[in-house]
Design an enzyme around this catalytic site. Structure first.
Site, PDB file in Angstrom:
ATOM      1  N   ARG A 125       0.820  -1.231   0.000  1.00 60.55           N
ATOM      2  CA  ARG A 125       0.000   0.000   0.000  1.00 60.55           C
ATOM      3  C   ARG A 125       0.848   1.272   0.000  1.00 60.55           C
ATOM      4  NH1 ARG A 125      -3.584  -2.776   3.777  1.00 60.55           N
ATOM      5  NH2 ARG A 125      -5.158  -3.800   2.522  1.00 60.55           N
ATOM      6  N   LYS A 147       2.677  11.646 -10.796  1.00 61.22           N
ATOM      7  CA  LYS A 147       1.741  10.886 -11.634  1.00 61.22           C
ATOM      8  C   LYS A 147       2.438   9.598 -12.046  1.00 61.22           C
ATOM      9  CE  LYS A 147      -1.367  14.212 -13.822  1.00 61.22           C
ATOM     10  NZ  LYS A 147      -1.761  14.842 -15.087  1.00 61.22           N
ATOM     11  N   GLU A 189       8.246  18.779 -24.619  1.00 62.22           N
ATOM     12  CA  GLU A 189       7.672  19.076 -23.287  1.00 62.22           C
ATOM     13  C   GLU A 189       8.273  20.364 -22.710  1.00 62.22           C
ATOM     14  OE1 GLU A 189       5.151  17.342 -21.910  1.00 62.22           O
ATOM     15  OE2 GLU A 189       5.329  15.205 -22.390  1.00 62.22           O
ATOM     16  N   LYS A 231       6.815  23.314 -12.920  1.00 61.65           N
ATOM     17  CA  LYS A 231       6.075  22.093 -12.567  1.00 61.65           C
ATOM     18  C   LYS A 231       5.895  21.984 -11.057  1.00 61.65           C
ATOM     19  CE  LYS A 231       4.720  17.613 -13.495  1.00 61.65           C
ATOM     20  NZ  LYS A 231       4.718  16.465 -14.367  1.00 61.65           N
ATOM     21  N   GLU A 241      -4.867  17.444  -9.682  1.00 56.54           N
ATOM     22  CA  GLU A 241      -5.577  17.929 -10.869  1.00 56.54           C
ATOM     23  C   GLU A 241      -7.070  18.073 -10.595  1.00 56.54           C
ATOM     24  OE1 GLU A 241      -3.663  16.341 -14.477  1.00 56.54           O
ATOM     25  OE2 GLU A 241      -5.641  16.386 -15.382  1.00 56.54           O
ATOM     26  N   ARG A 246      -3.263  22.093 -12.964  1.00 53.84           N
ATOM     27  CA  ARG A 246      -2.418  20.989 -13.418  1.00 53.84           C
ATOM     28  C   ARG A 246      -2.899  20.441 -14.757  1.00 53.84           C
ATOM     29  NH1 ARG A 246       0.615  16.162 -10.056  1.00 53.84           N
ATOM     30  NH2 ARG A 246       1.769  15.434 -11.888  1.00 53.84           N
ATOM     31  N   ASN A 250      -1.512  19.147 -19.652  1.00 56.34           N
ATOM     32  CA  ASN A 250      -1.913  18.161 -20.667  1.00 56.34           C
ATOM     33  C   ASN A 250      -2.064  18.789 -22.049  1.00 56.34           C
ATOM     34  OD1 ASN A 250      -2.094  16.043 -18.759  1.00 56.34           O
ATOM     35  ND2 ASN A 250      -4.083  16.812 -18.096  1.00 56.34           N
ATOM     36  N   HIS A 253      -1.899  16.691 -25.172  1.00 58.47           N
ATOM     37  CA  HIS A 253      -1.857  15.270 -24.801  1.00 58.47           C
ATOM     38  C   HIS A 253      -3.094  14.485 -25.241  1.00 58.47           C
ATOM     39  CE1 HIS A 253       1.675  16.515 -22.671  1.00 58.47           C
ATOM     40  NE2 HIS A 253       1.883  15.316 -22.159  1.00 58.47           N
ATOM     41  N   HIS A 257      -2.157  11.465 -27.322  1.00 61.60           N
ATOM     42  CA  HIS A 257      -2.349  10.093 -26.803  1.00 61.60           C
ATOM     43  C   HIS A 257      -3.103   9.227 -27.809  1.00 61.60           C
ATOM     44  CE1 HIS A 257      -1.816  11.062 -22.205  1.00 61.60           C
ATOM     45  NE2 HIS A 257      -0.684  11.043 -22.876  1.00 61.60           N
ATOM     46  N   HIS A 271       6.538   9.557 -27.399  1.00 64.86           N
ATOM     47  CA  HIS A 271       5.568  10.360 -26.646  1.00 64.86           C
ATOM     48  C   HIS A 271       5.756  11.860 -26.925  1.00 64.86           C
ATOM     49  CE1 HIS A 271       2.938  11.708 -23.465  1.00 64.86           C
ATOM     50  NE2 HIS A 271       3.916  12.426 -22.962  1.00 64.86           N
TER      51      HIS A 271
HETATM   52  P1  NAD Z   1      11.652   6.374 -22.215  1.00 58.94           P
HETATM   53  O1  NAD Z   1      11.647   6.197 -20.764  1.00 58.94           O
HETATM   54  O2  NAD Z   1      11.147   5.271 -23.067  1.00 58.94           O
HETATM   55  O3  NAD Z   1      13.127   6.751 -22.676  1.00 58.94           O
HETATM   56  C1  NAD Z   1      13.376   6.972 -24.036  1.00 58.94           C
HETATM   57  C2  NAD Z   1      14.501   6.096 -24.556  1.00 58.94           C
HETATM   58  O4  NAD Z   1      15.734   6.647 -24.138  1.00 58.94           O
HETATM   59  C3  NAD Z   1      14.490   4.657 -24.067  1.00 58.94           C
HETATM   60  O5  NAD Z   1      14.880   3.804 -25.118  1.00 58.94           O
HETATM   61  C4  NAD Z   1      15.566   4.651 -22.967  1.00 58.94           C
HETATM   62  O6  NAD Z   1      16.149   3.384 -22.799  1.00 58.94           O
HETATM   63  C5  NAD Z   1      16.552   5.638 -23.518  1.00 58.94           C
HETATM   64  N1  NAD Z   1      17.362   6.342 -22.523  1.00 58.94           N
HETATM   65  C6  NAD Z   1      16.943   6.862 -21.360  1.00 58.94           C
HETATM   66  N2  NAD Z   1      17.920   7.576 -20.805  1.00 58.94           N
HETATM   67  C7  NAD Z   1      18.994   7.486 -21.618  1.00 58.94           C
HETATM   68  C8  NAD Z   1      20.303   8.033 -21.575  1.00 58.94           C
HETATM   69  N3  NAD Z   1      20.686   8.878 -20.622  1.00 58.94           N
HETATM   70  N4  NAD Z   1      21.158   7.719 -22.576  1.00 58.94           N
HETATM   71  C9  NAD Z   1      20.760   6.900 -23.597  1.00 58.94           C
HETATM   72  N5  NAD Z   1      19.515   6.386 -23.703  1.00 58.94           N
HETATM   73  C10 NAD Z   1      18.641   6.686 -22.718  1.00 58.94           C
HETATM   74  O7  NAD Z   1      10.778   7.648 -22.653  1.00 58.94           O
HETATM   75  P2  NAD Z   1      10.653   9.129 -22.098  1.00 58.94           P
HETATM   76  O8  NAD Z   1      10.468   9.969 -23.299  1.00 58.94           O
HETATM   77  O9  NAD Z   1      11.682   9.489 -21.112  1.00 58.94           O
HETATM   78  O10 NAD Z   1       9.269   9.062 -21.288  1.00 58.94           O
HETATM   79  C11 NAD Z   1       8.051   8.846 -21.952  1.00 58.94           C
HETATM   80  C12 NAD Z   1       7.051   8.351 -20.941  1.00 58.94           C
HETATM   81  O11 NAD Z   1       6.871   9.321 -19.928  1.00 58.94           O
HETATM   82  C13 NAD Z   1       5.677   8.078 -21.530  1.00 58.94           C
HETATM   83  O12 NAD Z   1       5.220   6.826 -21.097  1.00 58.94           O
HETATM   84  C14 NAD Z   1       4.805   9.167 -20.936  1.00 58.94           C
HETATM   85  O13 NAD Z   1       3.480   8.774 -20.775  1.00 58.94           O
HETATM   86  C15 NAD Z   1       5.487   9.428 -19.629  1.00 58.94           C
HETATM   87  N6  NAD Z   1       5.253  10.752 -19.061  1.00 58.94           N
HETATM   88  C16 NAD Z   1       4.854  10.820 -17.772  1.00 58.94           C
HETATM   89  C17 NAD Z   1       4.646  12.042 -17.180  1.00 58.94           C
HETATM   90  C18 NAD Z   1       4.277  12.106 -15.719  1.00 58.94           C
HETATM   91  O14 NAD Z   1       3.980  13.196 -15.242  1.00 58.94           O
HETATM   92  N7  NAD Z   1       4.330  11.017 -15.007  1.00 58.94           N
HETATM   93  C19 NAD Z   1       4.848  13.221 -17.911  1.00 58.94           C
HETATM   94  C20 NAD Z   1       5.251  13.134 -19.229  1.00 58.94           C
HETATM   95  C21 NAD Z   1       5.452  11.875 -19.802  1.00 58.94           C
HETATM   96  N1  GLY Z   2       2.757  15.724 -17.196  1.00 57.69           N
HETATM   97  C1  GLY Z   2       1.451  16.064 -16.748  1.00 57.69           C
HETATM   98  C2  GLY Z   2       1.378  16.209 -15.269  1.00 57.69           C
HETATM   99  O1  GLY Z   2       2.305  15.898 -14.550  1.00 57.69           O
HETATM  100  O2  GLY Z   2       0.391  16.639 -14.765  1.00 57.69           O
END
Ligand code: NAD
Ligand code: GLY
Length: 369
Positions: A125, A147, A189, A231, A241, A246, A250, A253, A257, A271
């Site tokens: 939990r 998130k 972003e 942020k 949100e 917040r 999006n 998005h 999405h 993404h």
């Molecule tokens: P990712 O985590 O897939 O990383 C992108 C690629 O880069 C992967 O192949 C990874 O292995 C590689 N990589 C990572 N760091 C590296 C480094 N330093 N050197 C070489 N390669 C490296 O993708 P991302 O773009 O970081 O994240 C996308 C995800 O984030 C999506 O699922 C999206 O929904 C999520 N997201 C979440 C939030 C949130 O608030 N939680 C906000 C925006 C996006």
């Molecule tokens: N990336 C959207 C949020 O954190 O609210």
């Protein structure tokens, strides 16, 4: 600590936490993690690309602080944000005996951060987690704010929880190994923060994008600082949100999405690339509704194109398919969907109950422009 080191606080009363931004901070991670965890053997969740690059360095910093590192290495890519991987990770954390007062570290991009955060939200939990983001996208957005989620067949990030990390360590030097395409996707972003409510930052983006994408240290540090401050303030004001603040994060998005879903959450469309197209669509739709000037739409398109981000989708199917994905959006309420629209650069707002028939007609026309 370098002279350019900064700390930004995410102010959430007893769940407040710092974001430390500093070149080379990965080598001090052990001393910063040790006081926050009961276990001396700390699970680190990472992926197959990041592990060979940074796991040894992190293990060395842990060893210097009397910690050992238990690696959990997942396949790189969006496809890992699924039930099966979540099950594997949580079972492994239980096997390792992780308790509520122990911390688990996410070392990777947004995929690893979102998955680790969700695993930690549900493990016994809720146990602690620490973000060490390694992509630009994760350093300016996903590692902050709590998130956490996995994807479902019905759509992206539909199964998840709000669960704040206890610490975020951002080392801009880790971006040296990131591919140009991933850096650019993360830059979408960055631009988003300017487009939402900071027109001066959008001006800065226009002037400094080339340097940032050439990995100029000062430009990267400036972008990370501006985005994390923004942020952190947004999350402190509207953590879950429940208001509009917040939700503005999006921007692009809901459109994006739907495109990601049609691309099968694969590297056909990253993404950040989907967000770039989605922001373009949000601006163009806003202009069509008479909300925003065509000049602003043209300026956004010119900037995103100049940095090499996509502004139109490859998707050529019917818009009705995209609308079906949008109906699964988390912002659906009472059968109506709100969109983040805009009155111009830096003037995004939440438009409640947008007519999906109008969005569908717009998207059918957008694909042919
Ligand atoms: P990712 O985590 O897939 O990383 C992108 C690629 O880069 C992967 O192949 C990874 O292995 C590689 N990589 C990572 N760091 C590296 C480094 N330093 N050197 C070489 N390669 C490296 O993708 P991302 O773009 O970081 O994240 C996308 C995800 O984030 C999506 O699922 C999206 O929904 C999520 N997201 C979440 C939030 C949130 O608030 N939680 C906000 C925006 C996006
Ligand atoms: N990336 C959207 C949020 O954190 O609210």
């Amino acid at each position: 600590m370098s002279t350019s080191a900064i700390t930004i606080e995410v102010a959430l009363a007893d769940r407040s936490y710092p974001i430390h931004v500093d070149a080379g901070i990965i080598d001090r991670a052990g001393e910063l993690v040790a006081p926050l965890t009961g276990n001396r053997s700390v699970a680190v969740i990472t992926d197959t690309n990041v592990a060979p690059l940074y796991l040894d360095r992190l293990a060395a910093s842990f060893a210097a602080a009397g910690l050992t590192l238990e690696p959990i290495i997942l396949p790189a890519g969006e496809a890992s944000k699924n039930w099966r991987t979540l099950e594997e990770v949580t079972e492994r954390l239980l096997d390792l005996g992780v308790e509520r007062g122990d911390a688990v570290v996410a070392l990777g991009g947004g995929v690893i951060g979102d998955l680790t955060g969700f695993a930690c939200a549900i493990l016994r939990r809720g146990c602690r987690f620490i973000q060490i983001p390694t992509t630009l996208l994760a350093q300016v957005d996903s590692s902050v704010g709590g998130k956490t989620a996995i994807n479902a067949a019905a759509g992206k990030n539909l199964i998840g929880a709000f669960h704040q990390p206890v610490l975020v360590l951002i080392d801009p030097e880790l971006l040296d190994t990131l591919s140009d395409r991933e850096l650019r996707a993360g830059y979408a972003e960055v631009v988003k923060y300017g487009l939402i409510d900071d027109p001066a930052f959008f001006d800065w983006c226009e002037a400094n994008a080339a340097a940032l994408l050439a990995r100029d240290r000062a430009a990267l540090a400036q972008a990370i600082a501006v985005c994390c401050r923004s942020k952190a303030a947004t999350v402190a004001a509207d953590e879950r949100e429940t208001g509009d603040r917040r939700a503005l994060l999006n921007l692009g998005h809901t459109f994006g999405h739907a495109l990601e879903a049609e691309a099968g959450y694969s590297d056909r469309l990253l993404h950040g690339e989907a967000v770039a197209i989605g922001m373009m669509q949000a601006f163009a739709f806003s202009a069509e509704q008479g909300l925003c000037s065509p000049a602003d739409v043209a300026r956004v398109r010119a900037h995103l194109s100049a940095v090499g981000l996509p502004v139109t989708p490859d998707y050529r199917g019917p818009a009705a398919t995209l609308i079906a994905h949008m109906r699964q959006d988390k912002k659906m309420s009472g059968g109506k969907l709100s969109f983040i629209l805009t009155r111009g650069i830096g003037r995004a707002f939440v438009a409640k109950a947008v007519d999906l028939a109008e969005v569908e007609a717009f998207l059918d026309a957008f694909a042919t422009r």
